[in-house]
Scaffold this motif. Structure first.
Motif, PDB file in Angstrom:
ATOM      1  N   ASP A 105      34.683  32.345 -37.076  1.00 18.83           N
ATOM      2  CA  ASP A 105      35.235  31.178 -36.395  1.00 18.83           C
ATOM      3  C   ASP A 105      34.237  30.032 -36.326  1.00 18.83           C
ATOM      4  O   ASP A 105      34.525  29.000 -35.740  1.00 18.83           O
ATOM      5  CB  ASP A 105      35.665  31.550 -34.968  1.00 18.83           C
ATOM      6  N   ASP A 106      33.048  30.210 -36.901  1.00 21.41           N
ATOM      7  CA  ASP A 106      32.036  29.166 -36.839  1.00 21.41           C
ATOM      8  C   ASP A 106      32.433  27.966 -37.685  1.00 21.41           C
ATOM      9  O   ASP A 106      33.109  28.089 -38.707  1.00 21.41           O
ATOM     10  CB  ASP A 106      30.684  29.694 -37.314  1.00 21.41           C
ATOM     11  N   LEU A 107      31.962  26.792 -37.253  1.00 24.43           N
ATOM     12  CA  LEU A 107      32.204  25.553 -37.975  1.00 24.43           C
ATOM     13  C   LEU A 107      31.091  25.329 -38.986  1.00 24.43           C
ATOM     14  O   LEU A 107      30.004  25.877 -38.858  1.00 24.43           O
ATOM     15  CB  LEU A 107      32.225  24.390 -36.982  1.00 24.43           C
ATOM     16  N   ILE A 108      31.367  24.507 -39.966  1.00 25.33           N
ATOM     17  CA  ILE A 108      30.341  24.148 -40.932  1.00 25.33           C
ATOM     18  C   ILE A 108      29.796  22.791 -40.515  1.00 25.33           C
ATOM     19  O   ILE A 108      30.473  21.768 -40.620  1.00 25.33           O
ATOM     20  CB  ILE A 108      30.884  24.135 -42.361  1.00 25.33           C
ATOM     21  N   VAL A 109      28.574  22.806 -39.995  1.00 21.87           N
ATOM     22  CA  VAL A 109      27.893  21.606 -39.524  1.00 21.87           C
ATOM     23  C   VAL A 109      26.636  21.450 -40.372  1.00 21.87           C
ATOM     24  O   VAL A 109      25.839  22.386 -40.472  1.00 21.87           O
ATOM     25  CB  VAL A 109      27.542  21.723 -38.024  1.00 21.87           C
ATOM     26  N   ILE A 110      26.486  20.274 -40.996  1.00 18.27           N
ATOM     27  CA  ILE A 110      25.383  20.050 -41.930  1.00 18.27           C
ATOM     28  C   ILE A 110      24.574  18.817 -41.536  1.00 18.27           C
ATOM     29  O   ILE A 110      24.946  18.086 -40.616  1.00 18.27           O
ATOM     30  CB  ILE A 110      25.902  19.880 -43.372  1.00 18.27           C
ATOM     31  N   THR A 116      24.884  24.183 -53.523  1.00 21.04           N
ATOM     32  CA  THR A 116      25.377  24.809 -52.294  1.00 21.04           C
ATOM     33  C   THR A 116      24.604  24.265 -51.107  1.00 21.04           C
ATOM     34  O   THR A 116      23.385  24.205 -51.139  1.00 21.04           O
ATOM     35  CB  THR A 116      25.185  26.332 -52.346  1.00 21.04           C
ATOM     36  N   ILE A 117      25.336  23.845 -50.085  1.00 18.45           N
ATOM     37  CA  ILE A 117      24.735  23.449 -48.816  1.00 18.45           C
ATOM     38  C   ILE A 117      25.233  24.428 -47.761  1.00 18.45           C
ATOM     39  O   ILE A 117      26.440  24.552 -47.550  1.00 18.45           O
ATOM     40  CB  ILE A 117      25.107  22.038 -48.384  1.00 18.45           C
ATOM     41  N   HIS A 118      24.300  25.124 -47.121  1.00 21.30           N
ATOM     42  CA  HIS A 118      24.667  26.033 -46.023  1.00 21.30           C
ATOM     43  C   HIS A 118      24.663  25.276 -44.719  1.00 21.30           C
ATOM     44  O   HIS A 118      23.956  24.283 -44.577  1.00 21.30           O
ATOM     45  CB  HIS A 118      23.709  27.228 -45.975  1.00 21.30           C
ATOM     46  N   ARG A 119      25.400  25.755 -43.777  1.00 16.73           N
ATOM     47  CA  ARG A 119      25.459  25.088 -42.477  1.00 16.73           C
ATOM     48  C   ARG A 119      24.069  25.111 -41.854  1.00 16.73           C
ATOM     49  O   ARG A 119      23.225  25.955 -42.171  1.00 16.73           O
ATOM     50  CB  ARG A 119      26.455  25.768 -41.569  1.00 16.73           C
ATOM     51  N   ASP A 120      23.831  24.146 -40.973  1.00 15.58           N
ATOM     52  CA  ASP A 120      22.548  24.063 -40.269  1.00 15.58           C
ATOM     53  C   ASP A 120      22.373  25.249 -39.324  1.00 15.58           C
ATOM     54  O   ASP A 120      23.298  25.830 -38.851  1.00 15.58           O
ATOM     55  CB  ASP A 120      22.446  22.765 -39.465  1.00 15.58           C
TER      56      ASP A 120
END
Length: 162
Positions: A32-37, A158-162
């Motif tokens: 359920d986590d959001l992707i925040v970059i 690829t960018i992973h979430r912070d």
């Protein structure tokens, strides 16, 4: 007779974007986590950018606009409102075009993005919706908690979430 439902021709020279188990970097299986970059927006690096494929707009919150030391003179006039999930309405103060960069050179891509400026509270600095995701040809995987896109030189980044 069969008709093709593909609206764009397939570019065979472009690498395919896919997700594999090693893309998953989270410590737990909370899906359920959001992707925040973090991304470069204009001059500064901006943290707390939420990737929201459900949003039809790219939103820069006015408090962030001010922290970026952008002037109201740079705002282009725009009327109207954004309507949120629960029906709340927020007036649009204007819009601004800013160069936005995903990744770090040379594994990066920069695109001019039109941000709607709204003055309301948010835990995020920017919401990147479908317009930006489409401009970057980015694919978001909420399962893998990352986003993939093609760099300037056609490599999958690829960018992973912070």
């Amino acid at each position: 007779m069969t008709e093709s439902t593909t609206s764009q021709p397939v570019d065979k020279d472009r690498p395919k974007i896919s997700f594999i188990p090693k893309d998953y970097k989270a410590n737990d299986r909370n899906l359920d986590d959001l992707i925040v970059i973090t991304a470069q927006v204009g001059e500064p690096l901006v943290k707390k950018i939420i990737m929201d494929p459900g949003s039809s707009a790219d939103v820069l919150f006015y408090s962030t606009f001010q922290k970026m030391k952008l002037s109201d003179k740079n705002l282009q006039p725009s009327s109207g409102e954004l309507v949120g999930f629960s029906g709340e309405r927020v007036s649009i103060r204007g819009y601004i075009w800013l160069q936005t960069t995903f990744g770090e050179y040379p594994n990066s891509k920069t695109v001019d993005i039109q941000y709607l400026i709204v003055d309301c509270r948010s835990p995020y600095n920017i919401i990147l919706g479908r317009p930006t995701l489409n401009a970057f040809n980015a694919i978001v995987s909420t399962v893998h908690l990352c986003v993939k896109f093609l760099s300037q030189d056609n490599k999958v980044i690829t960018i992973h979430r912070d």
